[in-house]
Design a protein around this motif. Structure first.
Motif, mmCIF file in Angstrom:
data_model
loop_
_atom_site.group_PDB
_atom_site.id
_atom_site.type_symbol
_atom_site.label_atom_id
_atom_site.label_comp_id
_atom_site.label_asym_id
_atom_site.label_seq_id
_atom_site.Cartn_x
_atom_site.Cartn_y
_atom_site.Cartn_z
ATOM 1 N N LEU A 215 0.790 -1.550 0.021
ATOM 2 C CA LEU A 215 -0.419 -0.077 0.182
ATOM 3 C C LEU A 215 0.940 0.785 -0.213
ATOM 4 N N SER A 216 2.095 1.012 0.800
ATOM 5 C CA SER A 216 2.915 2.306 0.436
ATOM 6 C C SER A 216 3.284 2.461 -0.637
ATOM 7 N N ARG A 217 3.493 1.598 -1.280
ATOM 8 C CA ARG A 217 4.311 1.738 -2.572
ATOM 9 C C ARG A 217 2.871 2.304 -3.694
ATOM 10 N N ILE A 218 2.045 2.577 -3.729
ATOM 11 C CA ILE A 218 0.284 2.735 -3.932
ATOM 12 C C ILE A 218 1.230 4.649 -5.451
ATOM 13 N N SER A 219 1.168 4.117 -6.452
ATOM 14 C CA SER A 219 1.705 6.073 -6.955
ATOM 15 C C SER A 219 -0.288 6.847 -7.556
ATOM 16 N N GLY A 220 -1.064 6.543 -6.737
ATOM 17 C CA GLY A 220 -2.126 6.481 -7.504
ATOM 18 C C GLY A 220 -2.545 6.769 -8.881
ATOM 19 N N GLY A 221 -3.232 7.557 -9.613
ATOM 20 C CA GLY A 221 -4.238 7.303 -10.906
ATOM 21 C C GLY A 221 -4.966 6.022 -10.657
ATOM 22 N N GLN A 222 -5.527 5.328 -11.798
ATOM 23 C CA GLN A 222 -6.347 4.593 -12.476
ATOM 24 C C GLN A 222 -6.352 3.545 -11.066
ATOM 25 N N VAL A 223 -7.876 3.666 -10.981
ATOM 26 C CA VAL A 223 -8.201 2.156 -10.681
ATOM 27 C C VAL A 223 -8.558 1.128 -11.501
ATOM 28 N N TYR A 224 -7.863 -0.061 -11.741
ATOM 29 C CA TYR A 224 -8.180 -0.872 -12.711
ATOM 30 C C TYR A 224 -9.602 -2.037 -12.228
ATOM 31 N N ASP A 225 -10.615 -2.264 -12.828
ATOM 32 C CA ASP A 225 -11.916 -2.952 -11.619
ATOM 33 C C ASP A 225 -11.255 -4.225 -12.783
ATOM 34 N N LEU A 226 -11.423 -5.321 -12.275
ATOM 35 C CA LEU A 226 -10.548 -6.838 -13.365
ATOM 36 C C LEU A 226 -11.990 -7.156 -12.531
ATOM 37 N N SER A 227 -13.504 -7.094 -12.645
ATOM 38 C CA SER A 227 -13.838 -7.966 -12.442
ATOM 39 C C SER A 227 -14.806 -7.776 -14.158
ATOM 40 N N GLY B 245 -19.213 -22.358 4.538
ATOM 41 C CA GLY B 245 -19.096 -23.651 3.717
ATOM 42 C C GLY B 245 -19.275 -23.177 2.068
ATOM 43 N N ALA B 246 -18.948 -22.735 1.443
ATOM 44 C CA ALA B 246 -18.694 -22.692 0.458
ATOM 45 C C ALA B 246 -17.211 -23.263 0.186
ATOM 46 N N ASP B 247 -17.620 -24.040 -1.460
ATOM 47 C CA ASP B 247 -15.943 -23.686 -2.738
ATOM 48 C C ASP B 247 -15.648 -22.970 -2.622
ATOM 49 N N ALA B 248 -16.560 -21.941 -3.093
ATOM 50 C CA ALA B 248 -15.944 -20.644 -4.290
ATOM 51 C C ALA B 248 -16.789 -19.255 -3.410
ATOM 52 N N ALA B 249 -16.407 -17.872 -4.220
ATOM 53 C CA ALA B 249 -17.171 -17.239 -3.986
ATOM 54 C C ALA B 249 -16.944 -15.694 -5.058
ATOM 55 N N PRO B 250 -17.907 -15.449 -5.183
ATOM 56 C CA PRO B 250 -17.480 -14.056 -6.409
ATOM 57 C C PRO B 250 -17.141 -12.824 -5.571
ATOM 58 N N MET B 251 -15.830 -12.212 -6.622
ATOM 59 C CA MET B 251 -15.524 -11.093 -5.870
ATOM 60 C C MET B 251 -15.470 -9.608 -6.842
ATOM 61 N N ARG B 252 -14.781 -8.544 -6.633
ATOM 62 C CA ARG B 252 -14.969 -7.818 -7.289
ATOM 63 C C ARG B 252 -13.262 -6.897 -6.954
ATOM 64 N N PRO B 253 -12.242 -7.930 -7.475
ATOM 65 C CA PRO B 253 -10.917 -7.074 -6.808
ATOM 66 C C PRO B 253 -10.680 -5.519 -7.727
ATOM 67 N N VAL B 254 -10.095 -5.017 -7.285
ATOM 68 C CA VAL B 254 -9.692 -3.592 -8.125
ATOM 69 C C VAL B 254 -7.972 -3.642 -8.536
ATOM 70 N N ALA B 255 -6.800 -3.386 -9.037
ATOM 71 C CA ALA B 255 -6.097 -3.064 -8.909
ATOM 72 C C ALA B 255 -5.646 -1.133 -9.158
ATOM 73 N N ILE B 256 -4.278 -1.397 -8.724
ATOM 74 C CA ILE B 256 -3.551 0.151 -8.387
ATOM 75 C C ILE B 256 -2.406 -0.136 -8.659
ATOM 76 N N PRO B 257 -1.639 0.685 -9.536
ATOM 77 C CA PRO B 257 -0.536 0.935 -10.212
ATOM 78 C C PRO B 257 0.655 0.955 -9.336
ATOM 79 N N ILE B 258 1.475 0.728 -8.560
ATOM 80 C CA ILE B 258 2.658 1.369 -7.724
ATOM 81 C C ILE B 258 4.182 1.207 -8.689
ATOM 82 N N ARG B 259 4.941 1.311 -7.630
ATOM 83 C CA ARG B 259 6.078 2.660 -7.845
ATOM 84 C C ARG B 259 7.163 1.127 -7.752
#
Length: 328
Positions: free
Chosen positions: A56-68, A314-328
């Motif tokens: 988290l200390s390396r986040i450079s800001g800018g665009q947030v990428y939705d990976l879902s 108890g489930a064997d999987a679950a939906p998620m909505r990850p994001v990616a934020i560029p780092i230095r």
């Protein structure tokens, strides 16, 4: 309808290929956790307060990428294996509420206050999701030796269920295999092995580190809106590729295809060896249908990966909505 079922059955058989005789199956055993006999997290133990703070200390800001991906009627899924399709329906509509008055508030109130409500039904492994460690096992056991006859009930697993998966905050690494191969999309049934991964990492001038969330791009996500072509003969991860990633520190491994690995299996006696190697033997969660196209287009190869999955007990999987934020 009959023709459609035949098409999807043929797709599934093509995907899995002929099943080998289980001549060696008993020799492969589930892994035991180095974090103790009660551990349910596997390699997610590599994620610590220190590692989260570091990325988290390396986040450079800018665009947030939705990976879902979007969920919609007709989306790709495991219905060739008999699992339910994603289904969406309205439970309340403005005019229907006026006519039925389900809350007994009267016609005048319903004409003034418009009410819409909806519901969904789907297989847990639909859309962008994470596989829990109980998804696949060996010889009646899942990772860390939890046996199905002791830990699986009518309401799911009481060990390693999707509710145990913590929010993921780690360095994410994109391995863009098509770009390294000089193509837009990998050919059907292309197997991503150790050699292909090393080549792509060299092209990207990137090295792996312990605790990484590694995402493999095949380019197949470009066909996501076309269910038949998306499902047909997908490229995917080979055993040598999975082994290389684990040996080089991967905590979680994901891909942009439906089942991460390539089919048919090349391991005799196991029709889905990458899944059992990662989940059952090494405690590495798997993510599937991760949308990597924007990251690849912008050549963002390392980033802060932040994502939480639904706590489905108890489930064997679950939906998620990850994001990616560029780092230095």
């Amino acid at each position: 309808m009959r023709i459609s079922k035949l098409i999807y059955t043929a797709t599934l058989l093509t995907l899995l290929g002929p099943l080998s005789q289980p001549t060696f199956a008993q020799s492969a055993q589930v892994g035991k956790s180095p974090w103790g006999p009660q551990d349910e997290l596997g390699r997610l133990n590599l994620m610590t307060d220190k590692s989260r703070a570091a990325v988290l200390s390396r986040i450079s800001g800018g665009q947030v990428y939705d990976l879902s991906v979007e969920y919609y009627m007709g989306m790709p899924g495991w219905f060739p294996a008999g699992d339910p399709r994603y289904t969406f329906w309205m439970t309340h509509t403005p005019q229907g509420t006026i006519n039925d008055d389900p809350l007994n508030v009267g016609k005048e109130m319903n004409q003034h206050v418009s009410y819409s409500g909806s519901a969904i039904s789907m297989y847990a492994h639909t859309g962008t999701h994470i596989d829990a460690l109980n998804h696949f096992g060996l010889n009646g056991e899942i990772y860390n030796g939890f046996a199905a006859d002791k830990h699986l009930g009518d309401r799911g697993w009481n060990k390693t269920g999707a509710e145990t998966i913590p929010p993921l905050v780690a360095r994410g690494v994109l391995i863009d295999v098509p770009a390294a191969q000089g193509v837009e999309v990998l050919p059907p049934n292309f197997r991503i092995g150790k050699k292909e991964i090393i080549h792509a990492l060299k092209q990207q001038q990137l090295t792996l580190a312990e605790g990484d969330i590694v995402l493999i791009r095949t380019g197949r996500m470009q066909q996501y809106g076309h269910t038949d072509s998306y499902l047909q003969d997908p490229p995917g991860l080979a055993m040598s590729g999975a082994q290389y990633l684990v040996e080089n520190g991967a905590m979680v491994i994901g891909g942009d295809n439906l089942s991460l690995e390539a089919f048919p299996s090349q391991v005799q006696g196991n029709y889905i060896p990458v899944h059992t190697y990662l989940l059952a033997q090494h405690g590495v969660p798997i993510m599937e249908l991760v949308n990597l196209e924007e990251l690849a287009s912008d050549k963002i190869y390392q980033f802060a990966f932040i994502g939480g999955s639904l706590k489905l007990r108890g489930a064997d999987a679950a939906p998620m909505r990850p994001v990616a934020i560029p780092i230095r």
